[in-house]
Design a protein around this motif. Structure first.
Motif, PDB file in Angstrom:
ATOM      1  N   ALA A 264     -41.457  -2.076 -66.105  1.00 48.88           N
ATOM      2  CA  ALA A 264     -42.899  -2.294 -66.111  1.00 48.88           C
ATOM      3  C   ALA A 264     -43.410  -2.192 -64.682  1.00 48.88           C
ATOM      4  CB  ALA A 264     -43.223  -3.662 -66.696  1.00 48.88           C
ATOM      5  N   GLU A 265     -44.398  -1.320 -64.504  1.00 57.09           N
ATOM      6  CA  GLU A 265     -45.044  -1.237 -63.194  1.00 57.09           C
ATOM      7  C   GLU A 265     -46.376  -1.919 -63.391  1.00 57.09           C
ATOM      8  OE1 GLU A 265     -47.930   0.394 -61.156  1.00 57.09           O
ATOM      9  OE2 GLU A 265     -47.003   2.362 -61.453  1.00 57.09           O
ATOM     10  N   MET A 266     -46.604  -3.007 -62.651  1.00 54.92           N
ATOM     11  CA  MET A 266     -47.647  -3.944 -63.056  1.00 54.92           C
ATOM     12  C   MET A 266     -48.772  -4.201 -62.062  1.00 54.92           C
ATOM     13  SD  MET A 266     -45.240  -6.725 -65.042  1.00 54.92           S
ATOM     14  CE  MET A 266     -44.041  -6.870 -63.729  1.00 54.92           C
ATOM     15  N   SER A 267     -48.439  -4.729 -60.924  1.00 52.51           N
ATOM     16  CA  SER A 267     -49.484  -5.353 -60.122  1.00 52.51           C
ATOM     17  C   SER A 267     -49.149  -5.212 -58.651  1.00 52.51           C
ATOM     18  CB  SER A 267     -49.543  -6.826 -60.515  1.00 52.51           C
ATOM     19  OG  SER A 267     -50.396  -7.536 -59.677  1.00 52.51           O
ATOM     20  N   SER A 268     -50.072  -4.615 -57.900  1.00 50.28           N
ATOM     21  CA  SER A 268     -49.806  -4.436 -56.470  1.00 50.28           C
ATOM     22  C   SER A 268     -51.133  -4.356 -55.756  1.00 50.28           C
ATOM     23  CB  SER A 268     -49.012  -3.140 -56.257  1.00 50.28           C
ATOM     24  OG  SER A 268     -48.730  -2.949 -54.893  1.00 50.28           O
ATOM     25  N   GLY A 347     -63.572 -10.070 -61.157  1.00 51.14           N
ATOM     26  CA  GLY A 347     -62.744 -10.200 -59.952  1.00 51.14           C
ATOM     27  C   GLY A 347     -63.604 -10.249 -58.700  1.00 51.14           C
ATOM     28  N   VAL A 348     -64.588  -9.388 -58.626  1.00 51.11           N
ATOM     29  CA  VAL A 348     -65.486  -9.369 -57.472  1.00 51.11           C
ATOM     30  C   VAL A 348     -66.293 -10.670 -57.405  1.00 51.11           C
ATOM     31  CG1 VAL A 348     -67.464  -8.203 -56.435  1.00 51.11           C
ATOM     32  CG2 VAL A 348     -65.595  -6.849 -57.384  1.00 51.11           C
ATOM     33  N   GLN A 391     -54.371 -13.479 -53.662  1.00 50.15           N
ATOM     34  CA  GLN A 391     -53.419 -12.359 -53.782  1.00 50.15           C
ATOM     35  C   GLN A 391     -53.563 -11.632 -55.116  1.00 50.15           C
ATOM     36  OE1 GLN A 391     -49.378 -12.016 -52.513  1.00 50.15           O
ATOM     37  NE2 GLN A 391     -49.416 -13.942 -51.417  1.00 50.15           N
ATOM     38  N   GLU A 392     -54.370 -12.183 -56.031  1.00 51.23           N
ATOM     39  CA  GLU A 392     -54.488 -11.543 -57.345  1.00 51.23           C
ATOM     40  C   GLU A 392     -55.196 -10.204 -57.235  1.00 51.23           C
ATOM     41  OE1 GLU A 392     -56.226 -14.259 -60.200  1.00 51.23           O
ATOM     42  OE2 GLU A 392     -54.691 -15.742 -59.698  1.00 51.23           O
ATOM     43  N   GLU A 393     -54.644  -9.224 -57.934  1.00 52.14           N
ATOM     44  CA  GLU A 393     -55.207  -7.880 -57.897  1.00 52.14           C
ATOM     45  C   GLU A 393     -56.618  -7.859 -58.501  1.00 52.14           C
ATOM     46  OE1 GLU A 393     -52.844  -5.120 -60.150  1.00 52.14           O
ATOM     47  OE2 GLU A 393     -53.811  -3.359 -59.273  1.00 52.14           O
ATOM     48  N   ALA A 397     -62.373  -0.695 -56.686  1.00 48.10           N
ATOM     49  CA  ALA A 397     -62.538  -0.345 -55.274  1.00 48.10           C
ATOM     50  C   ALA A 397     -63.009  -1.517 -54.421  1.00 48.10           C
ATOM     51  CB  ALA A 397     -63.487   0.839 -55.160  1.00 48.10           C
ATOM     52  N   THR A 398     -62.225  -2.593 -54.436  1.00 53.62           N
ATOM     53  CA  THR A 398     -62.552  -3.746 -53.594  1.00 53.62           C
ATOM     54  C   THR A 398     -61.338  -4.136 -52.761  1.00 53.62           C
ATOM     55  OG1 THR A 398     -64.408  -4.760 -54.727  1.00 53.62           O
ATOM     56  CG2 THR A 398     -62.797  -6.274 -53.792  1.00 53.62           C
TER      57      THR A 398
END
Lengths: 524, 524
Positions: A264-268, A347-348, A391-393, A397-398
């Motif tokens: 799983a490629e998840m969060s970065s 998120g913003v 740190q949460e993704e 574009a932020t």
């Protein structure tokens, strides 16, 4: 090529009978025909049965047969022509140029894996010849090769409707490994998925492969996906998506009577370190590059630079000012889905409302629905270290700039980072000593370390690592892009003293496939 | 060399304060001094702290430094001399010749990994040079190498007190990968563990390595082990033991905020297929070989042949009769611990009391405690397929023969097998067509497929796979014996456009370490 709104089970196209899925044009919020009726356990069962049957034949195809199949899939996708691009544009809101580029990348990726299969490094052939006279005990003839794990479940991602979807990197590498693939198509682009799925179906026929080599399922919610991962015939899972989604699949895979690997490629959030001398020498240029990378695909790249880390200085102030100008001027862009746009706005808003964060700039307001307004925020190292949720993704574009007091602070922030796909250093010669001190920290945190570039844009080649420690991925020992991705779907088997007649081709005397071999530990 | 009954934390020897551990001589049930007081979370914490600190230095040691360290560990173990063999004999009941052989294997294994480190295949260096003029986009310089995962927890196994214990295969391969190791010593042989642990400690000093490169903990129950696996600094786990033990560690590792890989080698009954022509030609000879393999180490090998599968025939009856004679004549042997002996007796009783199984022979009754009486049982394919518990491992010198009606039955049984470390075929030329039909089934079930040999005796070399699908191991993509075992503790990192000054040695221009590289996909 008329879309039929069907699931592709082997060579059949069947109508589902579960909840309907309608693609939405995110630029207009309009529904796109046809409706895809979701699959049920019946279709999962049938696809798995066909895949299991196909595996026996498909895994022992010659390199040339398998490579030709991958090449044919690429040609068939190209053969769809503009219909594919137009449908993908309508379903994703992504612009034409981007999707044409992504199609090129997807077909290039399939052809790369065709050449990977031909080259045979994936077999990792190892031979330790018999030593009948060895004392105190003779040694038997021992030969090793890699074989496919079995049928693989692939989950299409929303953000790359071609390159990480039906015939994307997971599918290409699993097929290259000799594993049949069952794709769970992403509900955001079912039409694009059907078009590509039918291209793969045609390639299966054209190459005379068993029909279960490929199937494509649709289903809203998690039922179909979970049933697929829980099916005893599925032996590995490829996934690109959210941390929550990846974690749920890992849980199911581990709870099976026989646990299986989930890739799983998840969060970065892809931190970028701006070193002082680089900032001094070319702060404005870096700001330009940064804003360009931030805005790529409306920030919906897994490698989007969501974090900028630097030491507080007049040059950093200038960088922030220049980047803020760039962000303010950024045109809004349509996001992939209304859901992704909502999550981005939330998120913003989380950043905007935090007392620990100041808003530096927002981009242009869009006129149509689901538009991404770029954002730039600033905080201090102190606050970042005390607030883990920073740190949460934020998928879009932020980006958040972290002001550090000094190099020590910079390293403290680096040490506290979660696992990442990429970490970038912007540096000049004068920054080398400080960068050298950072290296041991950052290479433990990321799958790819870049200097003076931007993390967006992932080259499909042999040395690429699109991976990294959790939560960037579920398995830091692997990559989901590049030729090494094939190893995720392989396991070694050792053959001891087998008669030549029973040995698999690549292990036979005389090396009929002419592959690189490790003989008694020496490369031949 | 006086045993002190202490934990080895880096260069210190400290007394534990938890529950006491006394080694028992299984041949006499006598306690062996000294008492080892179990460690607490304090010692886990200290060992992990030291290991984390050591990792930064140790992982970047040159191949020669790391190889010299592994060679030194081997010499230091040999330097202990007969004290080691005598203590191991007392703690395990294993005979001198076996332990001397195991010591040779253990030191040979350390030296093999020294050469593996020098050869550099483990780095998997891949270089895709920059293509500044490529259209439509230039390609950056991309280079990949493997780095160690971080500190590794290793659980010593009871059945190989040297080769799968303190300085066994897991430890040797993790150290070779540049990972500091914290061993949880097995409570059955703490004295042997202390002797070997001190040898590693001396090697660390002699080679000028950071003290946290190695620590050795003791603890009864699962508290210490679970605390170790849960510690955030531990990045991978090596384990050889029971399925229950392995599953418990996997669960803990997956429940961490950052999940980590567990390499657990757990449970295998190592089926042996006796093909008809081979039985006809040399049934008696096969029976001899089988009984010899069955009795090796009182049946306490992971690769012990616990299942024999053949088609019912007069030749099979003859084989069973001959094997029964051999089993009847088998002298009893001391088992490793009273607990293992109890479990063995229970396992045999389970078979004896089953209506589906008939007892063919039992070996000699022993005069001293904890003796293993060999056992041979027979059942039918039908009953075997209907009673899943007949696949459960009976750890010790007992085997179950399955009589099949025909080749079809044989393949049905093969298809129903759980994952195995090994599957063996006894075959003659006339069996080749039937064997060819079995191969696709058996190679999906086992890590190693043998012809006309016996699974006991695992060669430490490059082509070996001591692994296999679950429940044989937790990760079928790996091996715990042989040079490929090093890959369990490594992950790839890609370096994009790094200045030469920041590139790790093996990736620098000019290939200073002279390792094999994949350049643009071609082996150099």
């Amino acid at each position: 090529m008329t879309l039929e709104g069907k699931l592709l089970i082997g060579q059949s196209a069947v109508s589902g009978s579960s909840r309907p899925i309608d693609a939405i044009n995110p630029a207009t919020n309009e529904r796109l025909a046809p409706t895809y009726m979701g699959g049920t356990r019946t279709e999962v069962e049938r696809a798995c049965e066909l895949a299991e049957t196909a595996f026996t034949t498909f895994r022992e195809t010659s390199p040339e047969t398998r490579a030709a199949f991958l090449d044919t899939v690429a040609s068939e996708i190209e053969g769809i022509g503009d219909t594919l691009i137009e449908r993908a544009m309508a379903e994703t809101g992504l612009p034409r140029a981007r999707l044409e580029g992504e199609r090129g990348r997807t077909c290039g990726q399939l052809r790369l894996f065709a050449n990977v299969v031909r080259a045979g490094e994936w077999l990792d052939v190892r031979i330790d010849p018999a030593m009948p006279d060895r004392q105190p005990m003779p040694r038997a003839d021992l030969r090793q090769r890699h074989i496919g794990l079995g049928p693989v479940a692939v989950f299409g991602a929303s953000n790359f409707p071609l390159a990480f979807s039906v015939a994307g990197g997971d599918t290409a590498s699993a097929l290259a490994a000799g594993c049949p693939v069952i794709v769970k198509g992403h509900s955001a682009h079912p039409g694009t998925s059907e078009l590509v799925g039918r291209a793969v179906q045609r390639a299966v026929t054209a190459c005379g492969l068993p029909e279960g080599t490929f199937s494509l399922l649709f289903g809203s919610g998690s039922e179909i996906g979970q049933a697929l991962v829980a099916d005893p015939r599925i032996q590995a899972v490829g996934f690109t998506g959210s941390r929550g989604g990846g974690n749920a699949l890992m849980k199911t895979a581990q709870a099976r009577p026989q646990p299986i690997p989930v890739y799983a490629e998840m969060s970065s959030i892809n931190p970028v370190f701006l070193m002082p001398e680089a900032l001094k020498a070319r702060g404005e240029q870096i700001a330009d590059g940064f804003v360009g990378s931030l805005n790529m695909g409306a920030g919906q790249f897994c490698t989007n630079p969501g974090l900028v880390i630097a030491i507080k200085s007049p040059e950093l102030d200038d960088f922030i000012a220049a980047a803020a100008e760039g962000v303010k001027d950024s045109a809004s862009q349509t996001m992939l889905t209304p859901g992704i746009h909502d999550a981005y706005e939330q998120g913003v808003a989380r950043l905007s409302s935090s007392h620990k964060v100041r808003e530096s700039a927002r981009g242009q307001v869009g006129a149509s629905p689901n538009q991404c307004r770029a954002g730039l925020f600033v905080t201090t190292a102190e606050d970042f270290l005390n607030e883990p949720e920073l740190q949460e993704e934020v998928f879009g574009a932020t980006s958040l700039v972290i002001e550090c007091a000094d190099h020590n602070d910079l390293r403290r922030v680096a040490s506290q980072l979660e696992g990442q796909l990429t970490i970038t250093l912007q540096l000049d010669d004068g920054d080398l000593p400080a960068a050298r001190a950072l290296m041991p920290i950052v290479e433990r945190k990321a799958g790819r370390v870049l200097a003076n570039g931007w993390p967006t844009g992932v080259e499909v080649c042999h040395a690429m690592v699109h991976g990294g420690p959790y939560p960037a991925t579920s398995d830091s020992r692997t990559t989901s892009v590049g030729s090494a991705a094939i190893f995720r779907f392989l396991r070694p088997v050792c053959y001891q003293a087998l008669p030549e007649a029973l040995l698999p081709e690549p292990l036979k005397d005389g090396n009929p496939w002419q592959v690189s071999r490790l003989v008694d530990g020496k490369r031949e």
